[in-house]
Motif scaffolding. Structure first.
Motif, PDB file in Angstrom:
ATOM      1  N   ALA A  15      13.090  -0.563  63.933  1.00  0.00           N
ATOM      2  CA  ALA A  15      12.900   0.873  64.206  1.00  0.00           C
ATOM      3  C   ALA A  15      12.818   1.662  62.902  1.00  0.00           C
ATOM      4  CB  ALA A  15      14.029   1.390  65.083  1.00  0.00           C
ATOM      5  N   THR A  16      11.851   1.328  62.048  1.00  0.00           N
ATOM      6  CA  THR A  16      11.767   1.933  60.720  1.00  0.00           C
ATOM      7  C   THR A  16      11.542   3.435  60.789  1.00  0.00           C
ATOM      8  OG1 THR A  16      10.832  -0.126  59.879  1.00  0.00           O
ATOM      9  CG2 THR A  16      10.611   1.824  58.490  1.00  0.00           C
ATOM     10  N   ASP A  17      10.568   3.875  61.577  1.00  0.00           N
ATOM     11  CA  ASP A  17      10.249   5.305  61.649  1.00  0.00           C
ATOM     12  C   ASP A  17      11.427   6.102  62.200  1.00  0.00           C
ATOM     13  OD1 ASP A  17       7.771   4.794  60.631  1.00  0.00           O
ATOM     14  OD2 ASP A  17       6.753   4.795  62.568  1.00  0.00           O
ATOM     15  N   ARG A  18      12.015   5.616  63.262  1.00  0.00           N
ATOM     16  CA  ARG A  18      13.161   6.314  63.853  1.00  0.00           C
ATOM     17  C   ARG A  18      14.337   6.335  62.885  1.00  0.00           C
ATOM     18  NH1 ARG A  18      13.207   7.532  69.060  1.00  0.00           N
ATOM     19  NH2 ARG A  18      15.483   7.390  69.154  1.00  0.00           N
ATOM     20  N   THR A  19      14.516   5.255  62.163  1.00  0.00           N
ATOM     21  CA  THR A  19      15.609   5.203  61.186  1.00  0.00           C
ATOM     22  C   THR A  19      15.411   6.238  60.094  1.00  0.00           C
ATOM     23  OG1 THR A  19      15.982   2.851  61.591  1.00  0.00           O
ATOM     24  CG2 THR A  19      16.816   3.744  59.515  1.00  0.00           C
ATOM     25  N   LEU A  20      14.195   6.361  59.597  1.00  0.00           N
ATOM     26  CA  LEU A  20      13.912   7.332  58.537  1.00  0.00           C
ATOM     27  C   LEU A  20      14.124   8.765  59.023  1.00  0.00           C
ATOM     28  CD1 LEU A  20      10.731   5.766  56.868  1.00  0.00           C
ATOM     29  CD2 LEU A  20      13.070   5.825  55.964  1.00  0.00           C
ATOM     30  N   ILE A  21      13.697   9.042  60.267  1.00  0.00           N
ATOM     31  CA  ILE A  21      13.905  10.383  60.823  1.00  0.00           C
ATOM     32  C   ILE A  21      15.400  10.674  60.943  1.00  0.00           C
ATOM     33  CG2 ILE A  21      13.635  11.832  62.873  1.00  0.00           C
ATOM     34  CD1 ILE A  21      10.964  10.387  63.375  1.00  0.00           C
ATOM     35  N   GLY A  22      16.157   9.703  61.445  1.00  0.00           N
ATOM     36  CA  GLY A  22      17.597   9.891  61.595  1.00  0.00           C
ATOM     37  C   GLY A  22      18.295  10.107  60.270  1.00  0.00           C
ATOM     38  N   ILE A  23      17.901   9.347  59.260  1.00  0.00           N
ATOM     39  CA  ILE A  23      18.503   9.502  57.937  1.00  0.00           C
ATOM     40  C   ILE A  23      18.149  10.859  57.343  1.00  0.00           C
ATOM     41  CG2 ILE A  23      18.451   8.656  55.553  1.00  0.00           C
ATOM     42  CD1 ILE A  23      18.190   5.828  56.705  1.00  0.00           C
ATOM     43  N   ALA A  24      16.895  11.297  57.512  1.00  0.00           N
ATOM     44  CA  ALA A  24      16.474  12.600  56.989  1.00  0.00           C
ATOM     45  C   ALA A  24      17.280  13.726  57.632  1.00  0.00           C
ATOM     46  CB  ALA A  24      14.983  12.810  57.244  1.00  0.00           C
ATOM     47  N   LEU A  25      17.494  13.642  58.938  1.00  0.00           N
ATOM     48  CA  LEU A  25      18.300  14.661  59.627  1.00  0.00           C
ATOM     49  C   LEU A  25      19.739  14.638  59.127  1.00  0.00           C
ATOM     50  CD1 LEU A  25      16.944  14.178  63.262  1.00  0.00           C
ATOM     51  CD2 LEU A  25      16.627  16.205  61.829  1.00  0.00           C
ATOM     52  N   THR A  26      20.273  13.452  58.885  1.00  0.00           N
ATOM     53  CA  THR A  26      21.643  13.348  58.373  1.00  0.00           C
ATOM     54  C   THR A  26      21.754  13.940  56.971  1.00  0.00           C
ATOM     55  OG1 THR A  26      21.911  11.303  59.646  1.00  0.00           O
ATOM     56  CG2 THR A  26      23.576  11.770  57.977  1.00  0.00           C
ATOM     57  N   LEU A  27      20.745  13.726  56.129  1.00  0.00           N
ATOM     58  CA  LEU A  27      20.756  14.301  54.779  1.00  0.00           C
ATOM     59  C   LEU A  27      20.734  15.828  54.839  1.00  0.00           C
ATOM     60  CD1 LEU A  27      18.323  11.878  52.912  1.00  0.00           C
ATOM     61  CD2 LEU A  27      20.819  11.991  52.706  1.00  0.00           C
ATOM     62  N   CYS A  28      19.983  16.389  55.792  1.00  0.00           N
ATOM     63  CA  CYS A  28      19.994  17.851  55.969  1.00  0.00           C
ATOM     64  C   CYS A  28      21.383  18.334  56.377  1.00  0.00           C
ATOM     65  CB  CYS A  28      18.962  18.255  57.028  1.00  0.00           C
ATOM     66  SG  CYS A  28      17.238  18.029  56.531  1.00  0.00           S
ATOM     67  N   ALA A  29      22.045  17.565  57.240  1.00  0.00           N
ATOM     68  CA  ALA A  29      23.412  17.909  57.647  1.00  0.00           C
ATOM     69  C   ALA A  29      24.359  17.872  56.457  1.00  0.00           C
ATOM     70  CB  ALA A  29      23.889  16.948  58.735  1.00  0.00           C
ATOM     71  N   ILE A  30      24.183  16.879  55.593  1.00  0.00           N
ATOM     72  CA  ILE A  30      25.040  16.736  54.415  1.00  0.00           C
ATOM     73  C   ILE A  30      24.917  17.942  53.499  1.00  0.00           C
ATOM     74  CG2 ILE A  30      25.299  15.429  52.256  1.00  0.00           C
ATOM     75  CD1 ILE A  30      24.641  12.911  53.905  1.00  0.00           C
ATOM     76  N   LEU A  31      23.705  18.389  53.238  1.00  0.00           N
ATOM     77  CA  LEU A  31      23.495  19.548  52.364  1.00  0.00           C
ATOM     78  C   LEU A  31      24.120  20.802  52.963  1.00  0.00           C
ATOM     79  CD1 LEU A  31      19.812  18.939  51.185  1.00  0.00           C
ATOM     80  CD2 LEU A  31      21.911  18.649  49.851  1.00  0.00           C
ATOM     81  N   SER A  32      24.003  20.961  54.272  1.00  0.00           N
ATOM     82  CA  SER A  32      24.599  22.120  54.935  1.00  0.00           C
ATOM     83  C   SER A  32      26.126  22.071  54.847  1.00  0.00           C
ATOM     84  CB  SER A  32      24.172  22.157  56.409  1.00  0.00           C
ATOM     85  OG  SER A  32      22.770  22.208  56.530  1.00  0.00           O
ATOM     86  N   ALA A  33      26.695  20.897  55.143  1.00  0.00           N
ATOM     87  CA  ALA A  33      28.148  20.748  55.087  1.00  0.00           C
ATOM     88  C   ALA A  33      28.671  20.941  53.676  1.00  0.00           C
ATOM     89  CB  ALA A  33      28.547  19.364  55.603  1.00  0.00           C
ATOM     90  N   SER A  34      27.941  20.439  52.696  1.00  0.00           N
ATOM     91  CA  SER A  34      28.376  20.570  51.307  1.00  0.00           C
ATOM     92  C   SER A  34      28.419  22.031  50.875  1.00  0.00           C
ATOM     93  CB  SER A  34      27.445  19.781  50.383  1.00  0.00           C
ATOM     94  OG  SER A  34      27.885  19.837  49.051  1.00  0.00           O
ATOM     95  N   SER A  35      27.444  22.806  51.303  1.00  0.00           N
ATOM     96  CA  SER A  35      27.443  24.235  50.989  1.00  0.00           C
ATOM     97  C   SER A  35      28.688  24.913  51.538  1.00  0.00           C
ATOM     98  CB  SER A  35      26.183  24.902  51.561  1.00  0.00           C
ATOM     99  OG  SER A  35      25.004  24.330  51.019  1.00  0.00           O
ATOM    100  N   ALA A  36      29.036  24.569  52.774  1.00  0.00           N
ATOM    101  CA  ALA A  36      30.245  25.147  53.385  1.00  0.00           C
ATOM    102  C   ALA A  36      31.506  24.662  52.677  1.00  0.00           C
ATOM    103  CB  ALA A  36      30.289  24.780  54.867  1.00  0.00           C
ATOM    104  N   ASN A  37      31.534  23.399  52.286  1.00  0.00           N
ATOM    105  CA  ASN A  37      32.696  22.849  51.585  1.00  0.00           C
ATOM    106  C   ASN A  37      32.970  23.609  50.300  1.00  0.00           C
ATOM    107  OD1 ASN A  37      32.595  19.243  52.301  1.00  0.00           O
ATOM    108  ND2 ASN A  37      32.707  21.010  53.639  1.00  0.00           N
ATOM    109  N   VAL A  38      31.936  23.818  49.502  1.00  0.00           N
ATOM    110  CA  VAL A  38      32.114  24.496  48.215  1.00  0.00           C
ATOM    111  C   VAL A  38      32.514  25.953  48.431  1.00  0.00           C
ATOM    112  CG1 VAL A  38      30.944  25.201  46.090  1.00  0.00           C
ATOM    113  CG2 VAL A  38      30.597  22.900  47.003  1.00  0.00           C
ATOM    114  N   MET A  39      32.033  26.581  49.494  1.00  0.00           N
ATOM    115  CA  MET A  39      32.442  27.950  49.800  1.00  0.00           C
ATOM    116  C   MET A  39      33.952  28.046  49.936  1.00  0.00           C
ATOM    117  SD  MET A  39      29.602  29.238  52.597  1.00  0.00           S
ATOM    118  CE  MET A  39      30.488  30.776  52.894  1.00  0.00           C
ATOM    119  N   GLN A  40      34.591  26.986  50.477  1.00  0.00           N
ATOM    120  CA  GLN A  40      36.029  27.027  50.710  1.00  0.00           C
ATOM    121  C   GLN A  40      36.845  26.980  49.426  1.00  0.00           C
ATOM    122  OE1 GLN A  40      37.890  27.604  53.395  1.00  0.00           O
ATOM    123  NE2 GLN A  40      35.950  28.102  54.357  1.00  0.00           N
TER     124      GLN A  40
END
Length: 304
Positions: free
Chosen positions: A155-180
């Motif tokens: 499931a290469t294509d699905r895996t890449l989409i899932g990883i890309a979405l997770t990376l977007c989540a990481i950047l969002s969470a990191s922004s909130a983390n540093v705000m704290q």
């Protein structure tokens, strides 16, 4: 001498740190079972309605008052967007494409943007020992990633989409983390500020869910209801209060190490509940993640 020990090795930091690790290690399986009947955005909305209401009630019981000035609303609003809207909508959607274990492993990368953003916005240097610990832990996370990716190599294509979405989540969470870790966050009591951010996030989650998927959908099955309550009360109200206090104590870079250990806990729970079998690669990855955690948490915070 004890006064020379870094804050991250003291019980006041270690106990909440590992409490959060254990809680968030269990959420990946629960989130997986939230998918299906209810669109992901509505599940996220319900989770933070519960969490926000619970924390607001706690603040009222404790009689914690806060000056809700313009700076408060601005801070709570951005925290709600980054942490409780973007982060979780990306995570829930990522689990449509890849396993919860792989999402958890990719989320270990959180320590990288946390360290970089802390350096950029807070002037916090990584330090040699923390860098060594990071390298060891990321090597472990890399082995866990390979193990999880091998589980479904077609499931290469699905895996890449899932990883890309997770990376977007990481950047969002990191922004909130540093705000704290900013001075603005320190101006306001934790619980009422978090309650407000969660309720703002839940409102935006609901609007987004209605626009993209239609009117509210709810699954009355006991399993779904129990999942919403667990994710709202334990994994959000309790865990985020503890986690954001950890950030203020030891900094966002070290606090992000919970993301390195969380996949190991998730895999241990999967072993008990789903029959997950450990390979030599997974064992080596978990061991390296643990060693990196010990090295990093024992590092003293370098001077600015």
């Amino acid at each position: 001498m004890t006064e020379d020990r870094p804050n991250s090795t003291r019980a006041a930091a270690l106990i909440p740190f590992f409490t959060v690790v254990m809680i968030w290690g269990s959420t990946w399986i629960v989130i997986r079972h939230q998918l299906g009947v209810v669109p992901a955005s509505w599940s996220v909305c319900y989770r933070f309605v519960v969490a926000g209401v619970v924390l607001q009630a706690v603040a009222m019981i404790r009689r914690e008052r806060v000056t809700r000035d313009a700076a408060f609303w601005r801070f709570a609003g951005w925290l709600g967007v980054f942490q409780f809207v973007l982060n979780f909508n990306f995570v829930y959607r990522a689990e449509h494409y890849i396993t919860s274990g792989l999402v958890a492993v990719v989320f270990a990368l959180l320590l990288i943007p946390n360290a970089l953003l802390a350096r950029l916005f807070l002037g916090q240097r990584l330090g040699r020992q923390l860098a060594v610990g990071s390298a060891i832990a990321m090597a472990g996370a890399g082995l866990l990633f390979v193990q999880e990716a091998r589980a479904d190599p077609t499931a290469t294509d699905r895996t890449l989409i899932g990883i890309a979405l997770t990376l977007c989540a990481i950047l969002s969470a990191s922004s909130a983390n540093v705000m704290q870790a900013t001075k603005t966050a320190a101006r306001y009591p934790m619980i009422p500020m978090l309650a407000t951010a969660m309720l703002i996030g839940a409102t935006l989650d609901g609007l987004w869910a209605w626009i993209t998927t239609g009117p509210p959908v709810f699954d009355p099955r006991p399993g779904y209801v129990a999942g919403v309550l667990y994710l709202g009360v334990i994994a959000s109200s309790l865990a985020f209060t503890l986690y954001f206090r950890i950030i203020r104590t030891i900094g966002p870079a070290k606090a992000a190490y919970n993301g390195v250990i969380v996949p190991v806990i998730a895999m241990l729970l999967s072993t008990l509940l789903e029959g997950y079998r450990w390979s030599p690669l997974a064992i080596a990855g978990a061991a390296l993640a643990g060693v990196g955690l010990v090295v990093a948490l024992s590092a003293r915070r370098p001077a600015r």
